[in-house]
Design a protein around this motif. Sequence first.
Motif: not given
Length: 150
Positions: A104-131
């Motif tokens: 696997c060369l790329t990781f993707m995910l879908e989460t929700g805007p009502s979970q800001p802690e999850a979004i922040a965790f993924y951002a700290r883990s190197g994930y960036e927003h995309r479409g």
Amino acid sequence: MQISLESPAQPDVVALIDALDAYQKPLYPPESHHGIDVAALSAPNVLFAVARDGQGRAVGCGAIVVGTEFGELKRMFVRPESRGQGIAAQLLGFLENEAKARGCLTFMLETGPSQPEAIAFYARSGYEHRGPFGGYGPDPFSVFMEKPAA
């Protein structure tokens, strides 16, 4: 704590997934729920990991659905009483390493805007927003992120 690939079809693991659903379902309309069930989590292309505490209790879980173009992170959850101990980061790292070992060369995910802690965790883990990716379409209740495998 021990993290390993396990079957999701175990009573204590099903209870984790049920707790995740109980948390998420009130946050979003039904058409914006994108969780997968235990049968789908048991598919051959799914890496499902469980974090267990020193007494063997399931305290966290997560999965990566390994596809031909990317791996999609699904069903990440740590019991509220077990948070703040780095379990999510260890679980995510474990899953990413297992997926990388399978090409696997790329990781993707879908989460929700009502979970800001999850979004922040993924951002700290190197994930960036995309479409939207894969079969997802634009949805005001979805946040899409990706990370290249290092």
